[in-house]
Design a protein around this motif. Structure first.
Motif, PDB file in Angstrom:
ATOM      1  N   ASP A   2       0.746  -1.153   0.052  1.00 21.26           N
ATOM      2  CA  ASP A   2      -0.025  -0.030  -0.023  1.00 21.26           C
ATOM      3  C   ASP A   2       0.994   1.320   0.079  1.00 21.26           C
ATOM      4  OD1 ASP A   2      -2.129   1.174   0.081  1.00 21.26           O
ATOM      5  OD2 ASP A   2      -2.949   0.998   1.745  1.00 21.26           O
ATOM      6  N   MET A 157      -5.601   8.792  -3.686  1.00 25.11           N
ATOM      7  CA  MET A 157      -5.054   7.545  -3.296  1.00 25.11           C
ATOM      8  C   MET A 157      -6.122   6.589  -3.500  1.00 25.11           C
ATOM      9  SD  MET A 157      -2.018   6.137  -3.095  1.00 25.11           S
ATOM     10  CE  MET A 157      -2.262   4.430  -3.630  1.00 25.11           C
ATOM     11  N   ASP A 158      -6.059   5.556  -4.413  1.00 23.77           N
ATOM     12  CA  ASP A 158      -7.030   4.610  -4.444  1.00 23.77           C
ATOM     13  C   ASP A 158      -6.172   3.391  -3.821  1.00 23.77           C
ATOM     14  OD1 ASP A 158      -8.803   2.554  -5.131  1.00 23.77           O
ATOM     15  OD2 ASP A 158      -9.169   3.506  -7.115  1.00 23.77           O
ATOM     16  N   HIS A 159      -6.656   2.998  -2.675  1.00 23.47           N
ATOM     17  CA  HIS A 159      -6.006   2.142  -1.907  1.00 23.47           C
ATOM     18  C   HIS A 159      -6.471   0.751  -2.556  1.00 23.47           C
ATOM     19  CE1 HIS A 159      -3.906   4.367   0.981  1.00 23.47           C
ATOM     20  NE2 HIS A 159      -5.080   5.158   1.294  1.00 23.47           N
ATOM     21  N   GLN A 161      -7.325  -0.077  -5.569  1.00 25.45           N
ATOM     22  CA  GLN A 161      -6.652  -0.500  -6.767  1.00 25.45           C
ATOM     23  C   GLN A 161      -5.201  -0.183  -6.645  1.00 25.45           C
ATOM     24  OE1 GLN A 161      -8.306  -1.377  -9.468  1.00 25.45           O
ATOM     25  NE2 GLN A 161      -9.967  -1.761  -8.335  1.00 25.45           N
ATOM     26  N   LYS A 162      -4.676   0.235  -5.643  1.00 24.90           N
ATOM     27  CA  LYS A 162      -3.286   0.436  -5.446  1.00 24.90           C
ATOM     28  C   LYS A 162      -2.763   1.479  -6.558  1.00 24.90           C
ATOM     29  CE  LYS A 162      -2.385  -3.303  -2.461  1.00 24.90           C
ATOM     30  NZ  LYS A 162      -1.418  -4.529  -2.256  1.00 24.90           N
ATOM     31  N   GLN A 163      -3.319   2.420  -6.790  1.00 21.74           N
ATOM     32  CA  GLN A 163      -2.925   3.434  -7.753  1.00 21.74           C
ATOM     33  C   GLN A 163      -3.302   5.091  -7.239  1.00 21.74           C
ATOM     34  OE1 GLN A 163      -5.185   2.419 -11.167  1.00 21.74           O
ATOM     35  NE2 GLN A 163      -7.051   3.524 -10.440  1.00 21.74           N
ATOM     36  N   VAL A 164      -2.427   5.800  -8.011  1.00 19.41           N
ATOM     37  CA  VAL A 164      -2.742   7.263  -7.580  1.00 19.41           C
ATOM     38  C   VAL A 164      -3.411   7.985  -8.762  1.00 19.41           C
ATOM     39  CG1 VAL A 164      -1.363   9.654  -7.306  1.00 19.41           C
ATOM     40  CG2 VAL A 164      -0.568   7.558  -6.411  1.00 19.41           C
ATOM     41  N   VAL A 165      -4.571   8.581  -8.537  1.00 15.03           N
ATOM     42  CA  VAL A 165      -5.453   9.121  -9.575  1.00 15.03           C
ATOM     43  C   VAL A 165      -5.309  10.490  -9.503  1.00 15.03           C
ATOM     44  CG1 VAL A 165      -7.746   9.176 -10.406  1.00 15.03           C
ATOM     45  CG2 VAL A 165      -7.224   7.044  -9.240  1.00 15.03           C
ATOM     46  N   LEU A 190      -6.606   7.002 -18.949  1.00 16.72           N
ATOM     47  CA  LEU A 190      -5.566   6.146 -18.118  1.00 16.72           C
ATOM     48  C   LEU A 190      -4.323   6.255 -18.289  1.00 16.72           C
ATOM     49  CD1 LEU A 190      -5.611   4.481 -15.555  1.00 16.72           C
ATOM     50  CD2 LEU A 190      -6.026   2.459 -16.848  1.00 16.72           C
ATOM     51  N   LYS A 192      -0.606   4.636 -17.262  1.00 14.99           N
ATOM     52  CA  LYS A 192      -0.099   3.822 -16.396  1.00 14.99           C
ATOM     53  C   LYS A 192       1.345   4.237 -16.251  1.00 14.99           C
ATOM     54  CE  LYS A 192      -3.171  -0.259 -15.775  1.00 14.99           C
ATOM     55  NZ  LYS A 192      -3.279  -1.619 -15.721  1.00 14.99           N
ATOM     56  N   MET A 194       4.771   2.981 -14.874  1.00 16.76           N
ATOM     57  CA  MET A 194       5.567   1.784 -14.091  1.00 16.76           C
ATOM     58  C   MET A 194       6.816   2.359 -13.233  1.00 16.76           C
ATOM     59  SD  MET A 194       3.319  -0.306 -15.326  1.00 16.76           S
ATOM     60  CE  MET A 194       3.994  -1.879 -14.836  1.00 16.76           C
TER      61      MET A 194
END
Length: 198
Positions: A2, A157-159, A161-165, A190, A192, A194
């Motif tokens: 996380d 922070m979208d915990h 989906q484990k992503q930053v929006v 979107l 991505k 990496m």
């Protein structure tokens, strides 16, 4: 694992930057509006130095916003502080600093005097990053949480989906109003990124 996001604002950033001799001996001319404000704040302390056109010429003692070389010297100061704390400059973007330690990671994106951190969600790890900046610059303001505003963007922070929006709702609204776009369905874009690409 996380992640957590937080923002650090460094107060008087450029004013804290050491000034080199080549900059120190340059002169700047301030226009009438700036001089009026200066005289108002300093109680006519500089009244005798005002030129006939209402401007004033000053010798640089500290860097200031608007000075051409200020951003460069400020970045050098930040780079020095981050590298002393084991951060490395990203190969893809010089305004992104990365620190890895065992199973923890910290990314810091710099926007002048605002630092956006995305790092391992570990309170001790987060406090270490904040302490580094407080030690280096004293006057820092920290904003944390799952939603943070930064230079017109909303970072969430979208915990799950484990992503930053990242969104720009105010900017999108202005575009819709300007071009009178009232029909159609919104489509998210979107991107991505990496971690290894940074």
């Amino acid at each position: 694992q996380d992640l957590a996001i937080f923002k650090v604002d460094i107060g008087l950033a450029f004013m804290r930057t050491p000034i080199s001799d080549d900059v120190k001996h340059k002169w700047l001319k301030f226009d009438k509006k700036v001089v009026e404000l200066l005289l108002e704040l300093e109680h006519d302390k500089y009244k005798d130095y005002v030129l006939k056109d209402g401007s004033v010429i000053v010798e640089m003692d500290k860097l200031s916003y608007g000075y051409v070389e200020a951003a460069h010297y400020w970045w050098e100061e930040l780079k020095d502080k981050f590298e002393k704390d084991d951060y490395a400059v990203s190969k893809k973007d010089k305004c992104v600093f990365i620190k890895r330690e065992e199973d923890k990671v910290s990314f810091c994106a710099i926007m002048v005097d605002d630092c956006l951190f995305v790092c391992t969600k570990d309170n001790e790890w987060i406090e270490q990053q904040i302490l580094m900046l407080k030690t280096a610059f004293q006057e820092v303001t920290v904003e944390s949480g799952d939603v943070i505003g930064l230079v017109g963007m909303q970072i969430r922070m979208d915990h799950e989906q484990k992503q930053v929006v990242i969104t720009q709702p105010k900017h999108v609204k202005k575009i819709i109003e300007k071009f009178e776009v009232t029909k159609g369905a919104p489509t998210p874009a979107l991107v991505k990124l990496m971690i290894n690409d940074i």
